[in-house]
Design an enzyme around this catalytic site. Sequence first.
Site, PDB file in Angstrom:
ATOM      1  N   PHE A 473      80.279 -18.049 161.413  1.00 34.03           N
ATOM      2  CA  PHE A 473      79.083 -16.555 161.051  1.00 34.03           C
ATOM      3  C   PHE A 473      78.388 -15.684 160.469  1.00 34.03           C
ATOM      4  O   PHE A 473      78.074 -15.262 160.370  1.00 34.03           O
ATOM      5  CB  PHE A 473      78.790 -16.305 162.898  1.00 34.03           C
ATOM      6  CG  PHE A 473      79.270 -17.504 163.940  1.00 34.03           C
ATOM      7  CD1 PHE A 473      78.363 -18.875 164.630  1.00 34.03           C
ATOM      8  CD2 PHE A 473      80.378 -16.697 165.264  1.00 34.03           C
ATOM      9  CE1 PHE A 473      79.277 -19.860 165.227  1.00 34.03           C
ATOM     10  CE2 PHE A 473      80.173 -17.908 166.359  1.00 34.03           C
ATOM     11  CZ  PHE A 473      80.482 -18.984 166.802  1.00 34.03           C
ATOM     12  N   HIS A 474      79.269 -16.924 159.072  1.00 33.83           N
ATOM     13  CA  HIS A 474      79.276 -15.419 158.008  1.00 33.83           C
ATOM     14  C   HIS A 474      78.852 -16.349 156.910  1.00 33.83           C
ATOM     15  O   HIS A 474      79.067 -16.131 155.422  1.00 33.83           O
ATOM     16  CB  HIS A 474      80.928 -15.056 156.980  1.00 33.83           C
ATOM     17  CG  HIS A 474      81.336 -14.593 158.422  1.00 33.83           C
ATOM     18  ND1 HIS A 474      82.930 -14.409 158.325  1.00 33.83           N
ATOM     19  CD2 HIS A 474      81.340 -14.296 159.630  1.00 33.83           C
ATOM     20  CE1 HIS A 474      83.149 -13.880 159.136  1.00 33.83           C
ATOM     21  NE2 HIS A 474      82.346 -13.637 159.707  1.00 33.83           N
ATOM     22  N   PRO A 475      77.118 -16.741 157.379  1.00 31.71           N
ATOM     23  CA  PRO A 475      76.121 -17.092 156.036  1.00 31.71           C
ATOM     24  C   PRO A 475      76.114 -15.831 154.733  1.00 31.71           C
ATOM     25  O   PRO A 475      75.361 -14.683 155.298  1.00 31.71           O
ATOM     26  CB  PRO A 475      75.558 -17.499 156.649  1.00 31.71           C
ATOM     27  CG  PRO A 475      74.929 -16.893 157.612  1.00 31.71           C
ATOM     28  CD  PRO A 475      76.082 -16.874 157.900  1.00 31.71           C
TER      29      PRO A 475
END
Length: 538
Positions: A473-475
């Site tokens: 979850f690191h866009p």
Amino acid sequence: MARTIEGDFDYIVVGAGTAGCIMANRLSARPANRVLILEAGGNDNWIWFHIPVGYLFAIGNPRSDWMFRTEPEAGLNGRSLAYPRGKVIGGSSAINAMISMRGQAADYDHWRQLGLTGWGWDDVLPAFRGLEDHFLGASELHGTGGGWRIEAPRLSWAVLDAVAEAAQQMGIRKTPDFNTGDNEGVGYFHVNQKRGRRWSSARGFLKPALNRANLRLETSVLVDRLIVERGRAAGVRFIQNGEVVEARTKGEVILCAGSIGSIQVLQRSGIGPADWLTPLGIETVLDRQGIGRNLQDHLQQRAIYRVEGIRTLNETYYSLVRRGLMGLDYAFRRRGPLTMAPSQLGIFTRSDPRRDRANIQFHVQPLSLDKFGDPLHRFPAITVSACNLQPTSRGTVRIRSAKPDEAPAIAPNYLSTDEDREVAADAIRTTRRLMQQAALAPYRPSEFLPGPSVGDDDASLAKAAGDIGTTIFHPVGTAKMGAANDPMAVVDERLRFHGLAGLRVADASVMPTITSGNTNTPTAMIAEKAAAMILADS
């Protein structure tokens, strides 16, 4: 006809997430500035936003999560992944892993080498320190008195201590602090908590500022588009309770809606790749090819190992007595498993000794499950996830229509380069080597996922990586900083929009390359620096 919020604002901040809360706090600290902040979600008046383990209930819940999904990914053997993003004041900092991680000095020095003056490690360190209220106290590396509370975890697990010892047997040094500029080592993550409660950006920065007469928060606001007049962002149009509303600024609009949300607003405004917008019937106001491209994310290979003779959360979860004791421990001492971040033990190392710095990060958990949101397994096990910190794959975010409530097409393009597939295979090999160390032998770890049938050759491991790989979850990167002559650049080094006055972007989307670790703290730093620039420029 749209209703207009009375008067002109000096600044309109779109998004009250990690970046937006900090931005609103800093801009409204100057009494002469009239600041409006807009948030699509609601207030954080739900208990699971505050008990750390509440992420289990917040992620995958439309009350708190945008519920995005990726497109089917070829690199993941056709799988589509859930892609959580926070939908509440505090944004993703209200539902994330709470891990305080800056990345590596080399990440920021690389930004400076790209021509982004003011973004090297020595430049960003004061912003990190200025944000912090760190349990280690004030030093050259850390600050105190800031709104971003950072504490040590409030529990430990013998099985994680054993994994840490195994890492040291592999030659990985023990570290008490991953945030010195060189995060290579093994240790427990520091967390954004205060006395056992989650500490989001809303708690640290937005709520303390809401008593200021010059700051206005509007929630349940879906920003449709920017109002562009005579080459300038003059305001925003949004939908609230079914009503179309406009707000105008005599100063600047600052997009803080994240690597997905900020892109949606820009593209719906006719700002983005013309060849994407025209087929949707959206008139192109400004053709910027970089808006929605350059998407980067950390993909982890989520390996699971059964263990024997040592406690994990799996069996605790299924014991009513132990669950009751967990609740009591939290209620009276604010300690125990309810204070757990999703990952407790971190290991930063190199997938290949030829690497010049740590390029993989392990998140080690004293639990296991089939996928996020599923119940824990009924056998004792641990999860040992390794992710590529510096991926070379690049993806896209693009709207599907002009409708503001339609989810975008998110295509991270995982494992699309030879280098990323090689690192993924090496990461699984490194995981297996870790689990074979003498420190873990008494607990007889056995590989449950990807499984002992998966061979050690490159092709087998690359396929396994596609089968077990999932996002952390690191866009980032979809509106990257860069020079005006870079056709993919969206903002300059002061985060001013190329080709449109009165507009800045200040969130994770401006990162030209992803940082080597969890991205929430770097996003906070970006907002801190951006606010200082905006105030200086005014």
